[in-house]
Design an enzyme around this catalytic site. Structure first.
Site, PDB file in Angstrom:
ATOM      1  N   ASN A 140       0.710  -1.242   0.194  1.00 35.18           N
ATOM      2  CA  ASN A 140      -0.217  -0.065  -0.127  1.00 35.18           C
ATOM      3  C   ASN A 140       0.722   1.538  -0.144  1.00 35.18           C
ATOM      4  OD1 ASN A 140       0.967  -0.218   3.171  1.00 35.18           O
ATOM      5  ND2 ASN A 140      -1.077   1.140   3.500  1.00 35.18           N
ATOM      6  N   HIS A 151       5.568   6.777  -7.345  1.00 35.60           N
ATOM      7  CA  HIS A 151       6.457   5.037  -6.205  1.00 35.60           C
ATOM      8  C   HIS A 151       7.948   4.782  -6.618  1.00 35.60           C
ATOM      9  CE1 HIS A 151       2.242   3.439  -7.464  1.00 35.60           C
ATOM     10  NE2 HIS A 151       1.919   4.311  -9.219  1.00 35.60           N
TER      11      HIS A 151
END
Length: 410
Positions: A140, A151
């Protein structure tokens, strides 16, 4: 006669003076003394007190006899007020103030004024398209990922380093390039749970079950070649919730199960986080990225480079640390007399245009021409063994030798 009369006269006067008859007194006086002497008993010596037997002291540790009387409560001593007491009280107050200030941890503003509560409401969008080769799956989003909107943005994260070191990317990239990876390298990103938390421990089992179901739907929709789970923990949860299999002795690499109703393979690699205790360095994880690249090329039908031979990879953290210490070689300090002692053998070659010149500035040639030994040419009269370059045949004796040979052939 007169003397006797005088004595009797004085005696008569004395008898007349005393009311008690003098003669009777004089006659009874000696008898009274005798009676008194008879009535006084003789002194009897007092009996000596009986001596108690002396008890020998017991050997060993002496103990105080126990007292049956209850002990009186000891009153606490009142502190004696003095001049120093005022100073000590002040110093204690100062010390408490100092320690209180140092106990408070300094808060680092990691998110430029954005509160943690605000970051917990944010989510990280997926980067998914069709016909992808690889999809990187995380648990998560973390706080930093939610703040940056990209990311794996952590400075200590090894993902982008391993991506470049394994050859999956041609250049070194960072988190700002995550949206370019699907088009350039066929790599996408997603997470098992969408909710942002400071750590994966803040997630509930219900969220994992729901997240696993949503993840399967995403993979069935886009159908990438390989679904890469970034860490063992993610795949263990996914396998238990989706396949109903609790994996024992899970190993990294290709897994036996595929995503349901697809041909997507499951691949597990070490967590790219720097907190991974099993693989603390980026170079320790690159092996699994290289194997991932080989698997991708195999599925795409790309021929493998035969010059590269595969070897069995083993890793031991303790041995790696010991080898790193052995491989550490300190640089030697520059010694100005080193080249002079060798006659300039390691100095700059005057034939700068030549690719390799092994002559020691003409030292050997001049010595051979004069018929002298090589040891006589050592400067400062220092004796030293012959240089290893002296034993190598010189390919170019002098700068002008090649030019002379060319002229002679012409």
């Amino acid at each position: 006669m007169e003397a006797e009369n005088a004595g009797s006269y004085s005696l008569q006067q004395a008898q007349a003076f005393y009311t008690f008859p003098f003669q009777q007194l004089m006659a009874e006086a000696p008898n009274m003394a005798v009676v008194n002497e008879q009535q006084m008993p003789e002194e009897v010596p007092a009996p000596a007190p009986a001596q108690e037997p002396v008890q020998e002291a017991p050997k060993g540790r002496k103990r105080k006899p126990r007292t049956t009387e209850p002990k009186q409560p000891v009153e606490p001593k009142k502190p004696v007020e003095s001049k120093k007491s005022g100073k000590s009280a002040k110093s204690k107050e100062k010390q408490e103030k100092i320690t209180d200030t140092f106990k408070v941890k300094r808060k680092v503003d990691r998110f430029n004024g954005v509160s943690e509560a605000e970051l917990l409401t944010k989510t990280l969008p997926d980067i998914l398209t069709f016909n992808l080769d690889i999809v990187i799956i995380g648990i998560n989003p973390g706080l930093m990922a939610a703040y940056k909107g990209h990311h794996y943005p952590g400075p200590g994260n090894h993902f982008w380093k391993c991506l470049f070191m394994s050859g999956l990317s041609e250049v070194q990239l960072n988190h700002m390039d995550d949206h370019t990876l699907p088009g350039k390298y066929g790599i996408g990103f997603t997470n098992m749970v969408e909710r942002t938390t400071p750590g994966s421990k803040d997630l509930s089992s219900k969220e994992f079950r729901e997240g696993g179901r949503i993840l399967v739907q995403k993979l069935q929709k886009y159908q990438p070649r390989i679904a890469v789970f970034n860490g063992k923990c993610i795949y263990e949860i996914f396998s238990k919730e989706v396949f109903g299999v609790k994996v024992k002795n899970l190993e990294f690499g290709l897994q036996p199960h595929k995503i349901p109703d697809t041909e997507t393979l499951c691949y597990v690699m070490p967590s790219s986080s720097a907190r991974c205790a099993q693989f603390p360095r980026a170079q320790d994880k690159v092996h699994y990225y290289i194997k991932l690249k080989d698997l991708r090329d195999q599925l795409k039908g790309i021929e493998r480079n035969m010059d590269v031979q595969e070897v069995q990879y083993t890793f031991d953290l303790q041995l790696a640390q010991e080898d790193a210490k052995k491989m550490a070689v300190k640089e030697e300090k520059y010694d100005p007399g080193y080249e002079a002692a060798y006659g300039g053998a390691y100095g700059e070659n005057p034939c700068s245009s030549e690719p390799c010149g092994f002559s020691s500035n003409g030292l050997i040639e001049s010595v051979e021409l004069r018929g002298e030994s090589a040891f006589s040419g050592i400067p400062n009269g220092q004796w030293m063994t012959q240089s290893f370059t002296d034993q190598i045949p010189s390919f170019s004796n002098h700068c002008g030798t090649q030019e002379q040979e060319e002229e002679s052939h012409a």
